[in-house]
Design an enzyme around this catalytic site. Sequence first.
Site, PDB file in Angstrom:
ATOM      1  N   CYS A  88      -1.566   4.417  12.501  1.00 42.79           N
ATOM      2  CA  CYS A  88      -2.054   5.794  12.543  1.00 42.79           C
ATOM      3  C   CYS A  88      -2.308   6.261  13.971  1.00 42.79           C
ATOM      4  O   CYS A  88      -2.676   5.470  14.830  1.00 42.79           O
ATOM      5  CB  CYS A  88      -3.371   5.920  11.794  1.00 42.79           C
ATOM      6  N   ILE A  91       6.070  -5.574   8.082  1.00 42.25           N
ATOM      7  CA  ILE A  91       5.892  -4.397   8.929  1.00 42.25           C
ATOM      8  C   ILE A  91       5.546  -3.163   8.093  1.00 42.25           C
ATOM      9  O   ILE A  91       5.808  -3.137   6.887  1.00 42.25           O
ATOM     10  CB  ILE A  91       7.196  -4.087   9.726  1.00 42.25           C
ATOM     11  N   THR A 105       6.324   1.128   7.984  1.00 42.85           N
ATOM     12  CA  THR A 105       7.617   1.829   7.988  1.00 42.85           C
ATOM     13  C   THR A 105       8.139   2.067   9.409  1.00 42.85           C
ATOM     14  O   THR A 105       7.386   2.117  10.373  1.00 42.85           O
ATOM     15  CB  THR A 105       7.501   3.188   7.283  1.00 42.85           C
ATOM     16  N   LYS A 129      -2.374  -4.716   9.906  1.00 42.19           N
ATOM     17  CA  LYS A 129      -1.018  -4.349   9.472  1.00 42.19           C
ATOM     18  C   LYS A 129      -0.282  -3.664  10.610  1.00 42.19           C
ATOM     19  O   LYS A 129      -0.651  -2.577  11.054  1.00 42.19           O
ATOM     20  CB  LYS A 129      -1.074  -3.448   8.243  1.00 42.19           C
ATOM     21  N   GLY A 154      12.454   0.458   2.598  1.00 41.19           N
ATOM     22  CA  GLY A 154      13.438   0.104   1.580  1.00 41.19           C
ATOM     23  C   GLY A 154      14.422  -0.930   2.125  1.00 41.19           C
ATOM     24  O   GLY A 154      14.322  -1.354   3.288  1.00 41.19           O
ATOM     25  N   GLY A 208       8.622  -5.295   4.062  1.00 49.45           N
ATOM     26  CA  GLY A 208       9.695  -4.468   4.601  1.00 49.45           C
ATOM     27  C   GLY A 208      11.013  -4.745   3.915  1.00 49.45           C
ATOM     28  O   GLY A 208      11.632  -5.780   4.165  1.00 49.45           O
ATOM     29  N   ASN A 218      -4.473  -0.830   8.590  1.00 43.78           N
ATOM     30  CA  ASN A 218      -3.210  -0.199   8.980  1.00 43.78           C
ATOM     31  C   ASN A 218      -3.397   0.483  10.338  1.00 43.78           C
ATOM     32  O   ASN A 218      -4.120   1.469  10.438  1.00 43.78           O
ATOM     33  CB  ASN A 218      -2.834   0.809   7.888  1.00 43.78           C
ATOM     34  N   SER A 230       0.818  -1.212   0.000  1.00 48.58           N
ATOM     35  CA  SER A 230       0.000   0.000   0.000  1.00 48.58           C
ATOM     36  C   SER A 230       0.852   1.263   0.000  1.00 48.58           C
ATOM     37  O   SER A 230       1.838   1.366   0.724  1.00 48.58           O
ATOM     38  CB  SER A 230      -0.891  -0.017   1.240  1.00 48.58           C
ATOM     39  N   GLY A 262       7.305  -2.760  -1.269  1.00 49.54           N
ATOM     40  CA  GLY A 262       6.930  -1.354  -1.140  1.00 49.54           C
ATOM     41  C   GLY A 262       7.830  -0.432  -1.925  1.00 49.54           C
ATOM     42  O   GLY A 262       7.753  -0.339  -3.159  1.00 49.54           O
TER      43      GLY A 262
HETATM   44  C1  LIG Z   1       5.418   6.482  -0.078  1.00 52.87           C
HETATM   45  C2  LIG Z   1       4.865   5.429   0.836  1.00 52.87           C
HETATM   46  C3  LIG Z   1       3.510   5.469   1.186  1.00 52.87           C
HETATM   47  C4  LIG Z   1       2.958   4.498   2.037  1.00 52.87           C
HETATM   48  N1  LIG Z   1       1.622   4.537   2.323  1.00 52.87           N
HETATM   49  C5  LIG Z   1       1.076   3.544   3.092  1.00 52.87           C
HETATM   50  C6  LIG Z   1      -0.326   3.496   3.340  1.00 52.87           C
HETATM   51  O1  LIG Z   1      -1.098   4.332   2.840  1.00 52.87           O
HETATM   52  N2  LIG Z   1      -0.816   2.501   4.131  1.00 52.87           N
HETATM   53  C7  LIG Z   1       0.005   1.531   4.668  1.00 52.87           C
HETATM   54  O2  LIG Z   1      -0.475   0.642   5.354  1.00 52.87           O
HETATM   55  N3  LIG Z   1       1.336   1.551   4.424  1.00 52.87           N
HETATM   56  C8  LIG Z   1       1.883   2.520   3.658  1.00 52.87           C
HETATM   57  N4  LIG Z   1       3.244   2.512   3.401  1.00 52.87           N
HETATM   58  C9  LIG Z   1       4.083   1.448   3.987  1.00 52.87           C
HETATM   59  C10 LIG Z   1       4.337   0.323   2.980  1.00 52.87           C
HETATM   60  O3  LIG Z   1       3.123  -0.274   2.568  1.00 52.87           O
HETATM   61  C11 LIG Z   1       5.265  -0.750   3.601  1.00 52.87           C
HETATM   62  O4  LIG Z   1       4.632  -1.324   4.716  1.00 52.87           O
HETATM   63  C12 LIG Z   1       6.593  -0.171   4.064  1.00 52.87           C
HETATM   64  O5  LIG Z   1       7.042   0.811   3.154  1.00 52.87           O
HETATM   65  C13 LIG Z   1       7.683  -1.223   4.231  1.00 52.87           C
HETATM   66  O6  LIG Z   1       7.939  -1.925   3.041  1.00 52.87           O
HETATM   67  P1  LIG Z   1       9.131  -1.530   2.027  1.00 52.87           P
HETATM   68  O7  LIG Z   1      10.393  -1.469   2.817  1.00 52.87           O
HETATM   69  O8  LIG Z   1       9.113  -2.616   1.000  1.00 52.87           O
HETATM   70  O9  LIG Z   1       8.790  -0.198   1.471  1.00 52.87           O
HETATM   71  C14 LIG Z   1       3.799   3.477   2.557  1.00 52.87           C
HETATM   72  C15 LIG Z   1       5.162   3.438   2.195  1.00 52.87           C
HETATM   73  C16 LIG Z   1       5.692   4.384   1.337  1.00 52.87           C
HETATM   74  C17 LIG Z   1       7.147   4.296   0.966  1.00 52.87           C
END
Ligand SMILES: Cc1cc2nc3c(=O)[nH]c(=O)nc-3n(C[C@H](O)[C@H](O)[C@H](O)COP(=O)(O)O)c2cc1C
Lengths: 306, 254
Positions: free
Chosen positions: A132, A193, A195, A167, A219, A245, A129, A22, A267
């Site tokens: 928040c 997880i 962020t 989440k 990342g 994650g 999620n 997401s 993500g």
């Molecule tokens: C730009 C951005 C926007 C995100 N928006 C949401 C969101 O709206 N809802 C949510 O549950 N997680 C959101 N996330 C978190 C990601 O879904 C993911 O859980 C997190 O980035 C870890 O994964 P990654 O390391 O592969 O990015 C967002 C992450 C990024 C980078």
Amino acid sequence: MNDKLQISLSGITLANPIIPASGTYGFGDEFAELYDINCLGGISFKGTTREARYGNPLPRIAECGNYGMINAVGLQNPGVEHVIAHELPRLKSHYNGCIVANVSGFSVQDYVETCALLDKEPIDILEVNISCPNVHNGGMAFGTSPEAAAEVTAAVKAVTTKPVYMKLSPNVTDIVAIAKACEAAGADGLCLINTVLGMRIDIRRRRPVIANRYGGYSGAGIFPLALRMVNQVARATSLPIIGCGGVSNAEDVIEMMMAGATAVEIGAANLTNPMVAKEIIDRLPTLMDELKIEKLTDIIGIVNHE
Amino acid sequence: MKQLTFEIKTNEQIAKNVYRMQLSGDTTGIIPGQFVNIRVEGQFLRRPISVCNVEQPLNNTTQPLNHATPLLTIIYKVVGVGTEAMSRLPIGTQLDVLTVLGNGYDLSKSGDKPLLVGGGVGVPPMYMLARQLREMGKAVRVILGFNTKEEVFYEEEFRALGCDVTVTTVDGSHGTKGFVTNALDGKQSYYYTCGPLPMIKALIQAAGTNGEVSMEERMGCGFGACMGCTIQTTQGPKRVCKEGPVFPAEILQL
Ligand SMILES: Cc1cc2nc3c(=O)[nH]c(=O)nc-3n(C[C@H](O)[C@H](O)[C@H](O)COP(=O)(O)O)c2cc1C
Ligand SMILES: Cc1cc2nc3c(=O)[nH]c(=O)nc-3n(C[C@H](O)[C@H](O)[C@H](O)COP(=O)(O)OP(=O)(O)OC[C@H]3O[C@@H](n4cnc5c(N)ncnc54)[C@H](O)[C@@H]3O)c2cc1C
Ligand code: FES
């Protein structure tokens, strides 16, 4: 389709475990310009709230070198009614895999109303999620206390028949306690997880890069942390887990699944290499052959078997 | 959007801290005001840079190509680790580039006497725009604003297109002393601009909103997926990378 890649989440069959996370994939439109998104096991769409939100002031994005990025987008979205009327039908018209509806809220009531509206829609999984802030509780995130996490889980379960995946936030002292509280409150699965709270400072201007000061780090750099948390939770609960994650390649997917994940979300990697999800799916069969994995379901949580 | 590989053909300094890079690869579909997003080794996020020019036959013209493959020109200023790394890339390097990004300028609005105003590294996107407006037979006036003489670039290139060019420098070391707004004559049919925010604000104040502005924001993806770059406008939230970077001046809330 390759049966060796198939997995299932709460009775829903996914062609493969790969789901864009997401907030990093919008509703798929931009990626559909580059490849057929029907190759994806699922899509978790942008975090949706009861009302439309502009989100946080700019800048919302900070670079973190080779390892990742920080975002403080602040859940910009057009609101659940708009999503139901416009974005979801559009996604549905060109995507027939598993649709994961990611929902956010700032009160229990927010979550309940948003999930109740989505319950009547053609989505497959509700991904709630709980990173928040709760505006009725001094802004402390729902996902940082077992009681608040359980309260949201139970309230959402009461208004939907869809599988509910909570989440989880990594910004806690004991993620296992939160996971168990969600399980006890009736969650059908978990996604982890989100962020990791982080910060960057512009040393020339002597101020935080992100207007909101802090933001969510994600990342490649968070992969070991995410993997550890998925493993801890997999060992302590019996719920299916969507691991997320720092996943950047097919090897990471295998590792996540060996740690205990049934499906894997990708993500930030989508933002820097928009082809990454497809590249991973294409690479998995060869990698499985190399590793002598017959089917992916064989390796879920394999490191936890005594 | 397209994800393509480009090869560096030239990469040279053209003014203080400013470099021009020419890349060969598929440039089809690019219009003035669009940008590319470049993967830089050692950096997580890509770096967005405006398209300064593409050399290929335009619609309805048969202008000869002087290269086997089309060339994409970008001009960038070294301001941090990413652009510093770009400045050191040798000829022959293969770059991973997202291209045809953003909306671009609306040439149909230009009228007969369009004014183009570029400030610093806001100058590059004006070049391809000026070239196409000249090819449409417009009387193009260009104002290029810099801080000081050693930062000035592309003055002659714009003149060679047949534009009426005024250069301003803040310290008066070259051209007209002062800001771009000191060179306005109010005779333009429409304006197009790109540059630092204070310049854009001053320009809108002086020249009104009968024009369009290219905006800059920190970007996560550069292609519309992350909501990292969204600005508020009088028409609601807009992503700079997707609905922009070019916006009608009248909808901006600066
Ligand atoms: C730009 C951005 C926007 C995100 N928006 C949401 C969101 O709206 N809802 C949510 O549950 N997680 C959101 N996330 C978190 C990601 O879904 C993911 O859980 C997190 O980035 C870890 O994964 P990654 O390391 O592969 O990015 C967002 C992450 C990024 C980078
Ligand atoms: C649509 C668009 C077009 C652009 N066109 C040009 C151009 O033609 N020529 C040119 O020299 N510059 C241009 N820029 C600015 C250029 O993207 C930045 O100067 C560059 O990203 C800085 O990278 P860095 O690693 O050197 O700096 P760092 O400060 O180390 O970068 C850290 C992070 O901040 C981002 N960042 C830093 N400054 C800016 C900025 N001004 N705008 C957006 N993001 C920034 C970087 O992309 C990176 O993610 C443009 C920006 C945008 C958004
Ligand atoms: S930078 Fe990602 S939406 Fe604009």
